[in-house]
Design a protein around this motif. Structure first.
Motif, short mmCIF file in Angstrom:
data_model
loop_
_atom_site.label_atom_id
_atom_site.label_comp_id
_atom_site.label_asym_id
_atom_site.label_seq_id
_atom_site.Cartn_x
_atom_site.Cartn_y
_atom_site.Cartn_z
N TYR A 94 22.56 -23.33 11.77
CA TYR A 94 21.63 -24.32 11.25
C TYR A 94 21.21 -25.23 12.39
O TYR A 94 22.06 -25.79 13.08
CB TYR A 94 22.28 -25.15 10.14
N THR A 147 24.71 -26.21 13.94
CA THR A 147 25.97 -25.84 13.31
C THR A 147 26.00 -24.34 13.15
O THR A 147 25.04 -23.76 12.63
CB THR A 147 26.06 -26.47 11.91
N ALA A 183 27.33 -21.86 10.94
CA ALA A 183 27.98 -21.71 9.64
C ALA A 183 28.69 -20.37 9.55
O ALA A 183 29.75 -20.26 8.94
CB ALA A 183 26.97 -21.87 8.53
N LYS A 195 38.65 -22.61 3.26
CA LYS A 195 38.52 -24.05 3.12
C LYS A 195 37.06 -24.45 2.94
O LYS A 195 36.15 -23.71 3.27
CB LYS A 195 39.07 -24.73 4.38
N SER A 196 36.94 -25.64 2.47
CA SER A 196 35.58 -26.18 2.30
C SER A 196 34.87 -26.23 3.64
O SER A 196 35.46 -26.64 4.65
CB SER A 196 35.68 -27.59 1.71
N CYS A 203 33.79 -23.65 5.36
CA CYS A 203 34.04 -22.53 6.26
C CYS A 203 32.92 -21.49 6.22
O CYS A 203 32.94 -20.52 6.95
CB CYS A 203 35.39 -21.89 5.93
N GLY A 204 31.95 -21.69 5.34
CA GLY A 204 30.79 -20.78 5.36
C GLY A 204 30.74 -19.80 4.20
O GLY A 204 29.95 -18.85 4.23
N LYS A 205 31.55 -20.02 3.16
CA LYS A 205 31.59 -19.09 2.04
C LYS A 205 30.23 -19.02 1.33
O LYS A 205 29.69 -17.93 1.10
CB LYS A 205 32.66 -19.52 1.01
N SER A 206 29.72 -20.19 0.98
CA SER A 206 28.43 -20.21 0.25
C SER A 206 27.32 -19.62 1.10
O SER A 206 26.47 -18.88 0.60
CB SER A 206 28.07 -21.64 -0.14
N THR A 207 27.37 -19.93 2.38
CA THR A 207 26.35 -19.40 3.28
C THR A 207 26.38 -17.87 3.25
O THR A 207 25.34 -17.22 3.13
CB THR A 207 26.59 -19.91 4.71
N GLU A 231 32.02 -20.01 -6.69
CA GLU A 231 32.94 -20.91 -7.39
C GLU A 231 32.59 -21.07 -8.86
O GLU A 231 32.31 -22.17 -9.32
CB GLU A 231 32.96 -22.28 -6.70
N GLU A 264 17.93 -24.79 0.04
CA GLU A 264 18.19 -26.21 0.28
C GLU A 264 18.16 -26.98 -1.02
O GLU A 264 18.94 -27.91 -1.23
CB GLU A 264 17.16 -26.75 1.26
N LYS A 269 21.37 -26.63 -2.90
CA LYS A 269 22.47 -27.38 -2.30
C LYS A 269 22.39 -28.86 -2.67
O LYS A 269 23.40 -29.51 -2.87
CB LYS A 269 22.44 -27.22 -0.79
N1 LIG Z 1 21.09 -26.53 5.49
C1 LIG Z 1 22.09 -26.78 6.32
N2 LIG Z 1 21.86 -27.41 7.49
C2 LIG Z 1 22.84 -27.67 8.35
N3 LIG Z 1 24.09 -27.31 8.17
C3 LIG Z 1 24.41 -26.66 7.02
C4 LIG Z 1 23.45 -26.37 6.05
N4 LIG Z 1 24.03 -25.72 5.03
C5 LIG Z 1 25.33 -25.62 5.36
N5 LIG Z 1 25.56 -26.19 6.53
C6 LIG Z 1 26.84 -26.24 7.24
O1 LIG Z 1 27.36 -24.92 7.27
C7 LIG Z 1 28.74 -24.93 7.04
C8 LIG Z 1 29.09 -23.95 5.92
O2 LIG Z 1 28.62 -24.43 4.71
P1 LIG Z 1 28.87 -23.71 3.32
O3 LIG Z 1 28.08 -24.36 2.29
O4 LIG Z 1 28.72 -22.26 3.51
O5 LIG Z 1 30.44 -24.06 3.11
P2 LIG Z 1 31.42 -23.61 1.92
O6 LIG Z 1 32.40 -22.72 2.55
O7 LIG Z 1 30.63 -23.04 0.82
O8 LIG Z 1 32.07 -24.96 1.51
P3 LIG Z 1 32.45 -25.50 0.03
O9 LIG Z 1 33.71 -24.83 -0.33
O10 LIG Z 1 32.65 -26.94 0.23
O11 LIG Z 1 31.32 -25.16 -0.85
C9 LIG Z 1 29.15 -26.34 6.74
O12 LIG Z 1 29.79 -26.88 7.89
C10 LIG Z 1 27.86 -27.07 6.49
O13 LIG Z 1 27.92 -28.35 7.02
#
Ligand SMILES: Nc1ncnc2c1ncn2[C@@H]1O[C@H](COP(=O)(O)OP(=O)(O)OP(=O)(O)O)[C@@H](O)[C@H]1O
Ligand SMILES: [Mg+2]
Lengths: 219, 406
Positions: free
Chosen positions: A11, A18, A20, A39-40, A42-46, A167, B401, B404
């Motif tokens: 990103y 970042t 991800a 962990k929160s 860590c990029g799961k949703s991405t 989730e 976006e 989110k």
């Molecule tokens: N649009 C964005 N712009 C910049 N950074 C982003 C964006 N979306 C996600 N991130 C970053 O990418 C990383 C992974 O985010 P992601 O949403 O995949 O986490 P997650 O594993 O799903 O966390 P959670 O369990 O809290 O949902 C995070 O550090 C977040 O800050």
């Protein structure tokens, strides 16, 4: 069925970038139940969003069966999602103006299926998730667990081969979580590939394959 | 497409509280527009109808000109212009047809008794031909006409004579004598075509036709010295009338070096000016309504923009469910379309009702299908305008976006 090769997602913010996802490769076979946990942040949703074609990787390739997802246009992706992918989100994401039934009908509507058939299938799905008495309720008139069941019914409406759940139980109590998990397991046993994201390791026993993520990598 | 329409219908139903106001607003504005349009069309139609009736026909502009110079101000309730004035105007407007006539006072010419009910009229040959052509009579040196209400009309050369109905007239012992009742009159053309002994002036009539018109009912205010002047003038478009009358008045004022005053009544031009005043009012009215509609269009676009922003989550979900961008756009357009369409349909009904109920105007206001064309067109334009305004916003929705953030 799914092959992710060297997927990265960066990103680009103002001055900061970042990462991800970092060089993630993953194979998922037809009919598997995969749980991604970590962990929160860590990029799961991405990762899940890339799998769902809602997001594009910065690097790497994504093959779904024989299709190279990277080569599809926005409108083709819409069609692809409609045909192959069902989504379940942590906060359900139902349309508040629609009844449970209308929410479940939505993917069928976009698939161009006529009203009668749409209704019939949606009713069937709602029956399957045990909501035959609440089909006319709007999301605001349903409990969290019920809303999630509507969302599951909706994700299955277009008979996707891949079900992505981010989730799905994050907002639910233990008992309801078990119900939802049992439902997902049943759906998986009927042939749908399920990829589920969670930070709750306790759910790992439902899965055929558990993927542990940390800092944008699979470990 | 079908699904998009159905979805839009649900959205309209669910947001009806917001849309109700838009619908009410559009209904009122459209109603007023339809009423204005119907009134305008009716006024136009009325003016057109009158124009058609009076097209290429003479209009008898009955003017009571009062000339102080000739009759003395206030002394007598005299009206009319002199024969000289009349001839002057006739000459001036000869291109508009020679069918003016001029009525002399009968009593200034004849003694009590036999001719009391007669008027001496000056008119052109065409005028007599047209008025009495069918009843033309020829008695050697006497020419005559007989017409309905005119009794008989006889002339020995340049002058003519009309007796009132019921009066027995026959040719006398001489070809130029008449038997009127029991008395025989020798009718000397020279008597009439020569000097007419008007009390005010000696007037020579050359080669003119004279006519005695019977006046069965004496109009109120007509007295001994009344002289009625009728100028009949041909119009292409009867809306010229007021201007022309003004012009004639100016000519007469000029002719009398300012010593000419007048009063006149002209029903037709009054009518026209009233109709035109109403027309102007209507135009202003409908202009305001149109401005309101434009304002409403901005308002609707604004509301839709807010709705679009509020619905980004829904759009993101729709994308996840496989919606195309054009699905979303169509849904929105259908939605605005339904709202505007409902507003304009209700507005047309309201306009129809208002048209039926309104009885104020001077002419019958009729509703016609054409009256709704503008509102219907606008009900198409508002969604298009709204579409142009909000589609960039819809296009800018980034599914990921948005999800989110929510
Ligand atoms: N649009 C964005 N712009 C910049 N950074 C982003 C964006 N979306 C996600 N991130 C970053 O990418 C990383 C992974 O985010 P992601 O949403 O995949 O986490 P997650 O594993 O799903 O966390 P959670 O369990 O809290 O949902 C995070 O550090 C977040 O800050
Ligand atoms: Mg997440």
């Amino acid at each position: 069925m799914i092959t992710l090769s060297n997927i990265s997602k960066k990103y680009q913010g103002r001055g900061v970038s970042t990462a991800a996802l970092n060089d993630v490769s993953l194979r998922v076979d037809q009919g598997e139940f995969v749980i991604i946990y970590g962990k929160s942040g860590c990029g799961k949703s991405t990762l899940l969003n890339i799998l769902g074609t809602m997001d594009k990787p910065t690097d790497g390739t994504y093959h779904f069966k024989d299709t190279d997802i990277g080569s599809l246009k926005f409108s083709e992706l819409s069609q692809f999602r409609n045909r192959h992918i069902g989504f379940i989100f942590q906060s359900f994401y139902l349309i508040n103006e629609f009844t449970a039934l209308a929410n479940v009908e939505m993917p069928l509507g976009y698939a161009g299926i006529g009203k009668g058939e749409r209704r019939r299938r949606a009713e069937e799905l709602l029956k399957m998730v045990g909501l035959e008495n609440k089909m006319k309720n709007k999301p605001s008139q349903l409990s969290g667990g019920e809303q999630q069941r509507v969302a599951i019914a909706r994700s299955l409406a277009a008979a996707p081969s891949l079900l992505l759940a981010d989730e799905p139980t994050g907002n639910l109590d233990e008992k309801t979580t078990d119900d939802i998990m049992a439902l997902l397991k049943r759906i998986n046993q009927e042939g749908t590939t399920v990829i589920m994201v969670t930070h709750n390791v306790d759910l790992a026993h439902y899965a055929d394959k558990v993927v542990h993520m940390a800092d944008g990598r699979i470990v | 497409m079908r699904y998009s329409i159905q979805k839009a219908a649900v959205m309209v139903r669910e947001n009806i509280k917001i849309y109700l106001w838009v619908i009410v607003e559009l209904t009122l504005i459209t109603g007023v527009l339809v009423l204005a349009d119907a009134t305008h069309r009716s006024a136009d139609r009325e003016i057109g109808r009158l124009s058609e009736i009076y097209q290429d026909q003479e209009i008898y502009l009955i003017y009571n000109f009062l000339s102080e110079e000739y009759f003395g101000a206030g002394e007598r309730a005299a009206c009319g212009i002199t024969l000289q004035d009349f001839m002057f105007l006739r000459e001036r407007y000869s291109d508009r047809g020679a069918f003016q006539y001029y009525v002399y006072d009968h009593l200034s010419l004849y003694e009590d008794g036999v001719f009391q009910e007669m008027y001496l009229v000056w008119g052109s040959e065409e005028f007599f031909e047209r008025q009495f052509g069918k009843g033309r009579m020829d008695f050697g040196s006497l020419k005559g006409y007989a017409g309905p209400g005119a009794g008989a009309l006889l002339s020995g050369g340049d002058a003519m004579l009309v007796a009132s109905p019921g009066m027995e007239i026959s040719i006398g012992s001489q070809p130029d004598s008449l038997l009127i009742g029991d008395a025989e009159y020798r009718f000397e053309p020279a008597d009439v075509s020569g000097t007419i002994p008007l009390s005010q002036a000696n007037i020579i009539i050359d080669s003119a036709w004279c006519l005695f018109l019977p006046i069965e009912e004496r109009p109120e205010g007509w007295g001994q010295t009344n002289i009625g002047t009728t100028l009949s003038i041909c119009f292409e478009d009867f809306r010229e009338a007021p201007e022309l009358i003004q012009e004639m008045i100016s000519l007469l004022i000029e002719r009398h070096e300012g010593k000419f005053s007048y009063r006149h009544s002209d029903v037709l031009s009054d009518y026209i000016s009233r109709a035109e005043a109403i027309l102007n009012e209507i135009d202003l009215f409908s202009f305001i309504a149109k401005v309101c509609l434009c304002v409403a269009a901005f308002g609707i676009a604004g509301i839709m923009m807010i709705l679009v922003r509020r619905r980004r989550k829904e759009y993101a979900i729709s994308y996840a469910m496989g919606a195309h961008k054009w699905n979303i756009c169509m849904e929105l357009l259908f939605e605005v379309f339904m709202v505007c369409g409902t507003g304009s349909v209700l507005g047309c009904l309201l306009g129809f009702l208002l048209t039926c109920l309104q009885t104020q105007s001077a002419f019958p206001v009729q509703f016609s299908a054409g009256c709704v064309s503008v509102p219907v067109l606008l009900s198409l334009l508002i969604p298009l305008f709204t579409g142009i305004v909000i589609l960039p916003d819809v296009n800018a929705v980034n599914p990921m976006e948005t999800m989110k953030c929510e």
